[in-house]
Design an enzyme around this catalytic site. Structure first.
Site, mmCIF file in Angstrom:
data_model
loop_
_atom_site.group_PDB
_atom_site.id
_atom_site.type_symbol
_atom_site.label_atom_id
_atom_site.label_comp_id
_atom_site.label_asym_id
_atom_site.label_seq_id
_atom_site.Cartn_x
_atom_site.Cartn_y
_atom_site.Cartn_z
ATOM 1 N N PHE A 150 0.822 -1.221 0.000
ATOM 2 C CA PHE A 150 0.000 0.000 0.000
ATOM 3 C C PHE A 150 0.852 1.266 0.000
ATOM 4 C CE2 PHE A 150 0.993 0.067 4.534
ATOM 5 C CZ PHE A 150 1.098 1.427 4.781
ATOM 6 N N LYS A 174 -1.293 -7.248 -9.085
ATOM 7 C CA LYS A 174 -2.234 -7.350 -7.953
ATOM 8 C C LYS A 174 -1.781 -6.290 -6.957
ATOM 9 C CE LYS A 174 -2.993 -8.520 -4.281
ATOM 10 N NZ LYS A 174 -3.346 -7.503 -3.256
ATOM 11 N N GLU A 177 -4.901 -3.814 -1.827
ATOM 12 C CA GLU A 177 -6.348 -3.567 -1.781
ATOM 13 C C GLU A 177 -6.689 -2.307 -0.973
ATOM 14 O OE1 GLU A 177 -4.513 -5.856 -0.434
ATOM 15 O OE2 GLU A 177 -5.504 -7.025 1.127
ATOM 16 N N ARG A 178 -5.658 -1.695 -0.342
ATOM 17 C CA ARG A 178 -5.909 -0.460 0.431
ATOM 18 C C ARG A 178 -6.066 0.748 -0.493
ATOM 19 N NH1 ARG A 178 -6.471 -3.486 3.829
ATOM 20 N NH2 ARG A 178 -4.925 -4.541 5.089
ATOM 21 N N SER A 227 5.409 -6.907 3.432
ATOM 22 C CA SER A 227 6.015 -7.254 4.724
ATOM 23 C C SER A 227 6.805 -8.563 4.612
ATOM 24 C CB SER A 227 4.929 -7.356 5.786
ATOM 25 O OG SER A 227 3.958 -8.280 5.362
ATOM 26 N N CYS A 282 9.442 2.001 3.381
ATOM 27 C CA CYS A 282 10.354 0.891 3.707
ATOM 28 C C CYS A 282 11.768 1.423 3.912
ATOM 29 C CB CYS A 282 10.348 -0.149 2.620
ATOM 30 S SG CYS A 282 11.020 0.471 1.088
ATOM 31 N N GLU A 384 9.352 -4.103 12.983
ATOM 32 C CA GLU A 384 9.028 -2.913 12.181
ATOM 33 C C GLU A 384 7.727 -2.301 12.704
ATOM 34 O OE1 GLU A 384 7.702 -3.653 8.106
ATOM 35 O OE2 GLU A 384 8.962 -2.002 7.425
#
Ligand code: NAD
Length: 498
Positions: A150, A174, A177-178, A227, A282, A384
């Protein structure tokens, strides 16, 4: 009433048919602004079929013509920069300047891929034996897939799509979805730029959609970013199904502050790198390591007022240092980590938990937080957090400080602030982390170098963008040919080792 989003298959929007939807929030208000369809296996298979049908024609289009489509896409995307940045910001919560940066860094990799005719050139060895020549060529893989996070809804899809398409592959993306709207718009812009329908498809979804991509034999390679536990799972599943995979994971990026550093510059760097985009990067710096107690005291004296003065604002506020987190879930997770840090005995020097955005009390906001006296055994150090939280771990010596990022499970980025070239050089050489900044707080490499972390931050053996991306999205074929001549007629063998 939230609007319904779609998939994008064979050059057209395809409504979701699975009956499953996810919520896309406005992080500023906490309200659901759209519903994203979550694809089932059949819908994913339809997208793969569309990509498989379109790929041979695209691969047969010469690389220069493929590059021209990318060039047209760049022109369209640049012309649409402002609305794209606003759309991105409205679903993610990052500020508009940050959203522009997200798009810009993605477009730079598409620019890199414009050099594809040159990048695809193979190798040739003349006269490897009598009348024998050997050459190697790079060919596209076929259908490839990207599964993206996201936090960079434009940049990371473009890091994958640009080189993959330039190499002659077709693509199934893909996205997270956020915030799927910018990836969908990117697919529309590619179509408008002349990309044949089916070469780039977007399926929205969650775990079921991902599994369908990983298990389908038509998908040759998967590029994942997200992640670490999911990165490892995707890498292992791809290996099981015989697919090429590069999977990039989470991070805990340290910044060493040496006693000779220019502290004002270091603090400027830390503030932007730790709190920009609410720490949802990140490459965010989440650990500061001052070397020596005097450095630690001087650093804290400068950091505390700067963190207290951070301006948290709506994502549309150009003056804000950062906006809301992406979801209520993300906010709850960050708040949980603050509690954990306190339970573990870290000193919360700045506590942003009480921040409320007036008129937007249900938005996903949190003020900047700063922990001091964090130790390597604490969970807030090992894990994290992915929020606007900086942990200060005090080190007594350079060697002790160097060991911290080197021995950490993650190994994405790291920085050192110093005026001493010898120390900087030693650090860059010895630290066990993939991307190093010397007086550069967020050392994201430029498009024509490669991006990738070490250890739990990256599974697979090739990095993103730069020359590695061309290797990842092609396979090498080596051709040995022999043409008989009078001189070579009696010599049948290639040279041997003896
Ligand atoms: P995430 O792992 O939750 O999701 C990433 C992708 O995986 C999404 O498309 C999601 O739909 C999918 N996914 C999630 N759970 C899944 C499951 N159980 N099975 C299959 N697919 C699943 O990550 P996120 O929250 O979207 O992104 C933030 C994370 O990404 C952070 O850890 C951050 O450090 C990392 N990240 C890493 C890099 C890098 O280059 N190393 C870059 C950006 C973000």
């Amino acid at each position: 009433m939230p609007r319904d989003l779609s998939h994008f298959v064979s050059g057209a929007h395809a409504p979701g048919r699975s009956g499953q939807f996810g919520d896309v929030f406005d992080p500023n208000t906490g309200e659901v602004q759209a519903r994203v369809p979550l694809a089932d296996r059949r819908e994913v298979e339809a997208a793969i079929a569309s990509a498989a049908a379109a790929q041979p024609g695209w691969a047969a289009t010469n690389p220069q013509k493929r590059a021209r489509v990318l060039m047209k896409f760049l022109e369209l995307a640049n012309a649409e920069m402002d609305p794209l940045a606003r759309l991105l910001s409205s679903e993610h919560g990052k500020t508009i300047p940050d959203a522009r940066g997200d798009i810009q860094r993605g477009l730079e990799v598409v620019e890199f891929a414009l050099g594809i005719p040159h990048l695809l050139k193979g190798e040739f060895s003349e006269g490897a034996g009598p009348g024998i020549d050997v050459h190697s060529i790079r060919q596209p893989l076929g259908v490839v897939a990207g599964i993206t996070p996201f936090n960079f809804p434009a940049m990371i899809p473009l890091w994958k799509i640009g080189p993959a398409l330039a190499c002659g592959n077709s693509f199934v993306l893909k996205p997270s979805e956020r915030n799927p709207s910018v990836p969908l718009r990117i697919a529309e812009l590619f179509l408008e730029a002349g990309l044949p329908p089916g070469v780039l498809n977007v399926v929205n979804g969650g775990r079921e959609a991902v599994e369908a991509l990983l298990e389908d034999p038509r998908v040759q390679a998967v590029g994942f970013v997200g992640s670490s536990p999911i990165a490892q799972y995707i890498y292992e599943t791809c290996a099981k199904h015989g697919k090429r995979a590069q999977c990039f994971g989470g991070a805990k990026n340290h910044a060493l502050i040496m006693p000779d550093a220019d502290l004002d510059q270091a603090v400027d760097g830390l503030i932007g790198a730790a709190y920009g985009s609410a720490g949802e990067r990140c490459m965010a710096l989440s650990v500061a390591v001052p070397v020596g107690q005097a450095t630690a005291e001087a650093l804290m004296a400068r950091l505390v007022p700067r963190v207290e003065a951070l301006k948290v604002g709506l994502s549309s506020d150009d003056q804000a240092d950062y906006g809301p987190l992406v979801t209520g879930e993300a906010l709850a997770r960050v708040r949980r980590y603050i509690d954990i840090g306190l339970e573990e005995g870290a000193a919360l020097a700045v506590d942003g938990r009480d921040f409320r955005m007036q008129g937007h009390e249900h938005g996903f906001f949190i003020g900047g937080c700063l922990f001091d006296h964090v130790t390597p055994s604490m969970r807030i150090y090992r894990e994290e957090i992915f929020g606007p939280v900086l942990s200060v771990v005090r080190a007594d010596s350079y060697e002790e400080a160097l060991r911290l990022p080197s021995e950490h499970a993650y190994g994405n980025g790291v920085a050192i602030f110093t005026r001493d070239g010898k120390v900087a050089r030693d650090f860059a050489s010895r630290v066990a982390v993939g991307m190093v900044g010397i007086n550069v707080p967020v050392p994201v490499p430029i498009a024509y170098h490669t991006f990738g972390g070490w250890k739990a931050s990256g599974f697979g053996d090739l990095n993103q963008h730069g020359p590695d991306s061309i290797r990842f999205y092609t396979r090498t074929k080596t051709v040995t040919s022999r043409w008989f001549t009078a001189a070579s007629e009696n010599a049948f063998v290639l040279p041997t080792m003896d």
